[in-house]
Design a protein around this motif. Structure first.
Motif, PDB file in Angstrom:
ATOM      1  N   ILE B 116     -59.107  -5.370 -11.798  1.00 25.35           N
ATOM      2  CA  ILE B 116     -59.713  -6.791 -11.339  1.00 25.35           C
ATOM      3  C   ILE B 116     -60.456  -7.626 -10.756  1.00 25.35           C
ATOM      4  O   ILE B 116     -60.881  -6.916  -9.564  1.00 25.35           O
ATOM      5  N   ASP B 117     -61.167  -8.146 -11.385  1.00 29.30           N
ATOM      6  CA  ASP B 117     -62.030  -9.051 -10.261  1.00 29.30           C
ATOM      7  C   ASP B 117     -61.263 -10.272  -9.438  1.00 29.30           C
ATOM      8  O   ASP B 117     -60.726 -10.442 -10.153  1.00 29.30           O
ATOM      9  N   PRO B 118     -61.764  -9.849  -8.109  1.00 29.35           N
ATOM     10  CA  PRO B 118     -61.094 -10.016  -6.716  1.00 29.35           C
ATOM     11  C   PRO B 118     -61.182 -11.681  -6.825  1.00 29.35           C
ATOM     12  O   PRO B 118     -60.037 -12.275  -6.140  1.00 29.35           O
ATOM     13  N   ASP B 119     -62.625 -11.832  -7.051  1.00 31.66           N
ATOM     14  CA  ASP B 119     -62.221 -13.216  -7.232  1.00 31.66           C
ATOM     15  C   ASP B 119     -62.495 -14.285  -8.561  1.00 31.66           C
ATOM     16  O   ASP B 119     -62.788 -16.107  -8.477  1.00 31.66           O
ATOM     17  N   SER B 120     -61.866 -13.557  -9.477  1.00 31.15           N
ATOM     18  CA  SER B 120     -60.734 -14.216 -10.405  1.00 31.15           C
ATOM     19  C   SER B 120     -59.052 -14.703 -10.414  1.00 31.15           C
ATOM     20  O   SER B 120     -58.202 -13.696 -10.081  1.00 31.15           O
ATOM     21  N   ILE B 121     -59.074 -16.152 -10.505  1.00 37.59           N
ATOM     22  CA  ILE B 121     -57.619 -16.242 -10.006  1.00 37.59           C
ATOM     23  C   ILE B 121     -57.062 -15.936 -11.399  1.00 37.59           C
ATOM     24  O   ILE B 121     -55.810 -15.359 -11.547  1.00 37.59           O
ATOM     25  N   GLU B 122     -57.859 -16.475 -12.683  1.00 32.54           N
ATOM     26  CA  GLU B 122     -57.190 -16.107 -13.867  1.00 32.54           C
ATOM     27  C   GLU B 122     -56.882 -14.314 -13.800  1.00 32.54           C
ATOM     28  O   GLU B 122     -55.675 -13.927 -14.512  1.00 32.54           O
ATOM     29  N   GLU B 123     -57.601 -13.687 -13.533  1.00 34.21           N
ATOM     30  CA  GLU B 123     -57.278 -12.181 -13.891  1.00 34.21           C
ATOM     31  C   GLU B 123     -56.323 -11.661 -13.257  1.00 34.21           C
ATOM     32  O   GLU B 123     -55.402 -10.708 -13.444  1.00 34.21           O
ATOM     33  N   TYR B 124     -56.318 -12.621 -11.718  1.00 30.60           N
ATOM     34  CA  TYR B 124     -55.000 -12.105 -10.966  1.00 30.60           C
ATOM     35  C   TYR B 124     -53.738 -12.335 -11.651  1.00 30.60           C
ATOM     36  O   TYR B 124     -52.958 -12.135 -11.873  1.00 30.60           O
ATOM     37  N   GLU B 125     -54.033 -13.517 -12.483  1.00 29.34           N
ATOM     38  CA  GLU B 125     -52.935 -14.079 -12.778  1.00 29.34           C
ATOM     39  C   GLU B 125     -52.208 -13.452 -14.064  1.00 29.34           C
ATOM     40  O   GLU B 125     -50.932 -13.390 -14.292  1.00 29.34           O
ATOM     41  N   LYS B 126     -52.938 -12.955 -14.561  1.00 33.19           N
ATOM     42  CA  LYS B 126     -52.978 -12.138 -16.242  1.00 33.19           C
ATOM     43  C   LYS B 126     -51.618 -10.475 -15.507  1.00 33.19           C
ATOM     44  O   LYS B 126     -51.328  -9.978 -16.758  1.00 33.19           O
ATOM     45  N   ARG B 127     -52.050 -10.770 -14.430  1.00 38.25           N
ATOM     46  CA  ARG B 127     -51.406  -9.648 -13.839  1.00 38.25           C
ATOM     47  C   ARG B 127     -49.916  -9.421 -13.129  1.00 38.25           C
ATOM     48  O   ARG B 127     -50.053  -8.964 -12.045  1.00 38.25           O
ATOM     49  N   ASP B 128     -49.140 -10.876 -13.420  1.00 36.79           N
ATOM     50  CA  ASP B 128     -48.228 -11.774 -13.061  1.00 36.79           C
ATOM     51  C   ASP B 128     -48.367 -11.964 -11.368  1.00 36.79           C
ATOM     52  O   ASP B 128     -48.108 -12.200 -11.131  1.00 36.79           O
ATOM     53  N   GLY B 129     -49.504 -12.738 -11.503  1.00 33.99           N
ATOM     54  CA  GLY B 129     -50.327 -13.356 -10.271  1.00 33.99           C
ATOM     55  C   GLY B 129     -49.604 -14.430 -10.176  1.00 33.99           C
ATOM     56  O   GLY B 129     -49.596 -15.414 -11.077  1.00 33.99           O
ATOM     57  N   TYR B 130     -49.046 -14.910  -8.934  1.00 39.40           N
ATOM     58  CA  TYR B 130     -48.778 -16.519  -8.974  1.00 39.40           C
ATOM     59  C   TYR B 130     -47.349 -16.736  -9.982  1.00 39.40           C
ATOM     60  O   TYR B 130     -46.575 -17.773 -10.283  1.00 39.40           O
ATOM     61  N   LYS B 131     -46.232 -15.283 -10.171  1.00 40.79           N
ATOM     62  CA  LYS B 131     -45.301 -15.718 -11.445  1.00 40.79           C
ATOM     63  C   LYS B 131     -44.287 -15.724  -9.772  1.00 40.79           C
ATOM     64  O   LYS B 131     -43.244 -16.019 -10.292  1.00 40.79           O
ATOM     65  N   ALA B 132     -44.979 -14.949  -8.802  1.00 42.87           N
ATOM     66  CA  ALA B 132     -43.656 -14.977  -7.955  1.00 42.87           C
ATOM     67  C   ALA B 132     -43.478 -15.678  -7.044  1.00 42.87           C
ATOM     68  O   ALA B 132     -42.120 -16.321  -6.668  1.00 42.87           O
ATOM     69  N   ILE B 133     -44.197 -16.652  -6.372  1.00 38.49           N
ATOM     70  CA  ILE B 133     -44.511 -17.936  -5.927  1.00 38.49           C
ATOM     71  C   ILE B 133     -43.623 -18.754  -6.708  1.00 38.49           C
ATOM     72  O   ILE B 133     -42.374 -19.768  -6.870  1.00 38.49           O
ATOM     73  N   ARG B 134     -43.788 -18.444  -7.368  1.00 38.74           N
ATOM     74  CA  ARG B 134     -43.274 -20.171  -8.874  1.00 38.74           C
ATOM     75  C   ARG B 134     -41.543 -18.914  -8.782  1.00 38.74           C
ATOM     76  O   ARG B 134     -41.161 -20.483  -9.332  1.00 38.74           O
ATOM     77  N   LYS B 135     -41.283 -18.519  -9.133  1.00 40.59           N
ATOM     78  CA  LYS B 135     -40.202 -17.761  -9.649  1.00 40.59           C
ATOM     79  C   LYS B 135     -39.041 -18.538  -8.500  1.00 40.59           C
ATOM     80  O   LYS B 135     -37.583 -18.755  -8.327  1.00 40.59           O
ATOM     81  N   VAL B 136     -39.913 -18.154  -6.628  1.00 37.41           N
ATOM     82  CA  VAL B 136     -39.015 -18.508  -5.782  1.00 37.41           C
ATOM     83  C   VAL B 136     -39.151 -20.596  -5.521  1.00 37.41           C
ATOM     84  O   VAL B 136     -38.193 -20.968  -5.400  1.00 37.41           O
ATOM     85  N   LEU B 137     -40.247 -20.398  -5.906  1.00 40.33           N
ATOM     86  CA  LEU B 137     -40.047 -21.754  -5.722  1.00 40.33           C
ATOM     87  C   LEU B 137     -38.840 -22.773  -6.748  1.00 40.33           C
ATOM     88  O   LEU B 137     -38.799 -23.801  -6.286  1.00 40.33           O
ATOM     89  N   SER B 138     -39.003 -21.835  -7.942  1.00 38.81           N
ATOM     90  CA  SER B 138     -37.947 -23.121  -8.543  1.00 38.81           C
ATOM     91  C   SER B 138     -36.818 -22.533  -9.140  1.00 38.81           C
ATOM     92  O   SER B 138     -36.190 -22.976  -8.956  1.00 38.81           O
ATOM     93  N   SER B 139     -36.186 -20.991  -8.720  1.00 33.25           N
ATOM     94  CA  SER B 139     -35.200 -20.498  -8.391  1.00 33.25           C
ATOM     95  C   SER B 139     -34.346 -20.521  -7.146  1.00 33.25           C
ATOM     96  O   SER B 139     -33.195 -19.687  -7.474  1.00 33.25           O
ATOM     97  N   MET B 140     -34.860 -19.755  -6.121  1.00 35.67           N
ATOM     98  CA  MET B 140     -34.213 -19.387  -5.147  1.00 35.67           C
ATOM     99  C   MET B 140     -34.367 -20.093  -4.225  1.00 35.67           C
ATOM    100  O   MET B 140     -35.577 -21.439  -3.754  1.00 35.67           O
ATOM    101  N   THR B 141     -33.574 -20.787  -3.362  1.00 37.04           N
ATOM    102  CA  THR B 141     -33.526 -21.160  -1.718  1.00 37.04           C
ATOM    103  C   THR B 141     -34.273 -20.354  -1.153  1.00 37.04           C
ATOM    104  O   THR B 141     -34.257 -19.056  -0.691  1.00 37.04           O
ATOM    105  N   PRO B 142     -34.490 -20.535   0.336  1.00 39.23           N
ATOM    106  CA  PRO B 142     -35.207 -19.583   1.274  1.00 39.23           C
ATOM    107  C   PRO B 142     -34.521 -18.900   2.107  1.00 39.23           C
ATOM    108  O   PRO B 142     -35.054 -17.938   1.890  1.00 39.23           O
ATOM    109  N   ASP B 143     -33.370 -18.676   2.648  1.00 43.06           N
ATOM    110  CA  ASP B 143     -32.263 -17.691   2.861  1.00 43.06           C
ATOM    111  C   ASP B 143     -32.081 -16.841   1.777  1.00 43.06           C
ATOM    112  O   ASP B 143     -32.278 -15.100   2.276  1.00 43.06           O
ATOM    113  N   GLU B 144     -31.821 -17.450   0.533  1.00 40.42           N
ATOM    114  CA  GLU B 144     -32.202 -16.191  -0.888  1.00 40.42           C
ATOM    115  C   GLU B 144     -33.838 -15.482  -0.814  1.00 40.42           C
ATOM    116  O   GLU B 144     -33.381 -14.326  -1.100  1.00 40.42           O
TER     117      GLU B 144
END
Lengths: 162, 587
Positions: B116-144
């Protein structure tokens, strides 16, 4: 409200952001060195006034970190990589050649102020070993002959532009 | 419709990638159908500069590209649809001359590097970038979150191998109004560049890992402490942070939750000891980077006295993958106690050097011979050095040791952060030990007497051994002092500084003895113990060596081969350094 100290080295905005903040000592030193090539005595006094950290403490920070210089560097800064890969590819010979060609005896800067030679831990381009960097340019896969040729070129260039 | 991607990490640029990029730019400036892009490290340092060309179906990777080859590739491949087979190193990452390099690798940390182009958020997102943080914030507790990281078995990739989940648990259980997350990017081992490549090639994966950690332990501020010697990594991080702030991915109430997180970048100033966590925090606070005793651990009392969690770059880069793919998949890889993968920066005498990511549990022999293609110039494999100045040498006889924290520690070396130097028969082990000790000696902060003075005394002994002036009881003295320094130093630097010496004595005692008793260097490497002679066929009789020889022991007529008088030679090596024709033989 504390008045903003007068400064030769920093812009007003920088000073406002760093006023009375001891954690800004290193970033301020980095800023001065980027501009001047070294940390002048006067700048230490200014940083002390801005951050509230004593001059002696700032001096102890300067001497602790390898990045900071208290003397002006030469026009061309030669960083000689002595990382593991360069070391096994005979980086020491390169250093010997530089000391020899530039007649550096115990000092790091040539008399004419053209070159400063600095061995560094790793430049991070191990597959090009042995490597030196002259200012921003990397020269890799060096041999004694190649290095001597490069030095001659810079000597010529340096004299022409002086 | 072609896409041309040039690898532009530090190693690529130093090999000339920027010139290659510019030539493509010139050739393609009138051609709107072809996109030109840059990416980070592709791992194959030995083939830099690398250029990838894809037509949407097949991916062609060209190696050793220069301006001339670039022109040929444009003419043949891009204009006439005929790939230049002779320059191709990999086709579709599966076949081609260098396929063996990729075969044994499994990429988690380097999943996006070179793609990917390291300067591009979009390219990172296309490869599942910032999905993990979304998942964590929407469906997991800190302990989980902590539970998942704990169960995955992820251990600190900075070298010590402490369980990451456990560390997070400690930091979470500390109660305070403010907590911090620190990313240790002060990669200082000479010859190790794993973290630099990740930061240059995929900075967002590290930042996302830090966010997840911040949510899990309850911290709203993160610091990245990056080595100032990595200007490109610093630039990419600065840009990434700025873009994320603009996009609203860093700041208050992220991704529709009430979680807030900010990141500040601090540049180191050139001190190896600042890789030690307590020294690093001192440095962020603007002081000299000297370590302090633990406990209290940073999880209780860290930066500015507040609970702090510190992990290294590679550890954070693993976290988003674990969240998205599940701890089970991560834990399924590796050995009983070492899970997942490990990134290594391979340097030294291997055929292929560069950045590799292999599953834990693979043997050292597998890495050296299968991934790296064995030893250069048909020489004999002697040892690997792991863990840099804190690590040790593992000899060929133990090359079937698995990459596993406990097994490597058993040999006397350490897993370390990932520097792996391959050595052949021409590497002198005593000189290697001297090299690393010289490094730690210079970098000792000076706080503990045994580290400050002990390492200097050990270095003096090693220096006299390589000069052929070693004494009979020197080996025993080195062992005694080494053990003493390990026991009486406060931080990791002193506690591990003697390792390179102790392991080489353990496995290569005969080389030490040859230096001391026979005044001989078995690897023909130590200048003072080798013989210099002139190769008549190569000598042009330029007389430069004769004029420069301080012992006046080189003679011969002008334009005729010279000879060295061995009885007078002081073995200073001056002739070897001054010769312009490679005519001096070091034996």
């Amino acid at each position: 409200m504390q008045t903003i100290p007068e400064s030769k080295f920093f812009e007003r905005e920088t000073i406002e952001h760093t006023l009375n903040d001891p954690s800004q000592v290193i970033p301020l030193l980095q800023k001065v060195q980027e501009k001047e090539g070294y940390v002048p005595e006067k700048a230490i006094e200014e940083i002390s006034e801005i951050t509230g950290v004593s001059v002696s403490n700032i001096f102890s920070v300067i001497t602790f970190y390898k990045q900071f210089r208290l003397r002006p560097p030469g026009k061309y800064m030669i960083r000689v990589c002595d990382g593991t890969a360069c070391h096994v590819n005979d980086a020491r010979t390169l250093l010997d050649i530089l000391n020899d060609e530039l007649k550096l005896e115990g000092t790091d800067t040539t008399e004419d102020g053209l070159f400063t030679v600095m061995p560094v831990a790793c430049l991070g381009c191990c597959s090009l070993a042995p490597v030196i960097m002259i200012n921003e340019d990397t020269h890799g896969k060096l041999t004694p002959q190649k290095l001597r040729k490069i030095i001659k070129e810079y000597q010529k260039k340096g004299k022409e532009t002086n | 419709m072609y896409k041309v991607t040039v690898g532009m990490a530090t190693c690529g640029i130093s090999a000339g990638a920027d010139k290659v990029y510019k030539s493509f730019e010139t050739f393609l400036k009138d051609n709107k159908d072809i996109t030109l892009a840059t990416t980070g490290c592709m791992g194959m340092c030995y083939k830099e500069p690398l250029v990838e060309i894809t037509d949407g179906k097949t991916v062609y990777l060209y190696g050793d590209v220069d301006e001339k080859k670039a022109q040929k590739i444009v003419e043949s491949h891009l204009k006439n649809n005929t790939p230049v087979d002779e320059f191709i190193v990999l086709k579709d990452y599966k076949s081609g001359a260098e396929q063996q390099f990729n075969e044994r690798q499994y990429k988690i940390v380097l999943r996006n590097c070179g793609l990917i182009d390291p300067d591009s958020i979009e390219e990172y997102e296309k490869r599942d970038g910032y999905k993990a943080i979304r998942k964590v914030l929407s469906s997991m507790t800190p302990d989980e979150v902590i539970d998942v990281v704990f169960k995955s078995g992820l251990r600190g990739r900075g070298g010590a191998g402490f369980l990451t989940g456990q560390k997070w648990k400690f930091a979470k259980s500390s109660v305070a109004d403010q907590k911090y997350v620190i990313c240790n990017a002060d990669e200082g081992d000479p010859g190790a560049f794993m973290d630099r490549s990740v930061l240059e090639g995929d900075p967002h994966s590290v930042i996302e890992g830090m966010m997840i950690c911040g949510y899990a332990i309850g911290a709203s501020v993160g610091y990245i402490y990056c080595r100032a010697e990595y200007p490109l990594a610093v630039r990419r991080l600065k840009k990434a942070i700025r873009l994320l702030e603009e996009k609203g991915y860093l700041g208050d109430n992220l991704f529709g939750s009430n979680f807030s997180f900010r990141i500040k970048l601090k540049e180191g100033a050139g001190a190896f000891v600042c890789g030690e966590e307590t020294a690093l925090m001192q440095s962020i606070e603007g002081k000299r980077g000297t370590p302090r005793p633990r406990p209290p651990y940073p999880a209780v009392k860290g930066l500015w006295g507040k609970p702090t969690n510190i992990n290294n770059v590679e550890t954070f880069a693993n976290v988003p993958w674990i969240i998205l793919n599940g701890w089970e998949k991560f834990a399924a890889m590796g050995t009983e106690k070492s899970k997942g993968t490990k990134v290594f920066a391979i340097a030294g005498k291997a055929v292929r050097t560069g950045l590799v990511e292999v599953p834990m549990g693979i043997t050292i022999r597998d890495v050296v011979f299968n991934v790296c293609g064995g030893i250069k110039d048909g020489k004999k494999f002697k040892a690997v050095q792991m863990g840099g100045p804190s690590g040790g040498c593992i000899p060929e006889s133990l090359a079937d040791t698995q990459i596993d924290y406990e097994q490597i520690t058993k040999t006397g070396a350490i897993m370390g952060s990932g520097g792996l130097v391959v050595m052949d028969e021409t590497t002198c082990m005593v000189e290697m030990a001297r090299f690393f000790l010289n490094f730690t000696q210079l970098e000792s902060c000076g706080k503990c007497t045994s580290c400050r003075i002990g390492t200097l005394r050990m270095l003096e002994i090693l220096e006299r051994i390589v000069e052929g002036k070693g004494k009979e009881d020197d080996i025993d003295r080195l062992v005694e002092m080494g053990e003493y320094i390990k026991k009486t130093s406060q931080c990791g630097l002193g506690q591990t500084a003697p390792n390179p010496v102790l392991t080489t004595i353990k496995y290569f005692r005969d080389e030490y003895e040859a230096h001391i008793r026979e005044k001989r260097c078995p690897a023909h490497s130590c200048g003072a113990l080798v013989k210099f002679s002139i190769i008549p066929e190569k000598c042009t009789g330029c007389m430069i060596c004769a004029r420069q020889c301080p012992a006046n022991c080189i003679s011969g007529e002008k334009k005729k081969p010279h000879v060295i008088d061995q009885s007078k030679c002081t073995r200073c090596g001056k002739c070897f350094t001054v010769c312009n024709f490679d005519a001096i033989l070091k034996d």
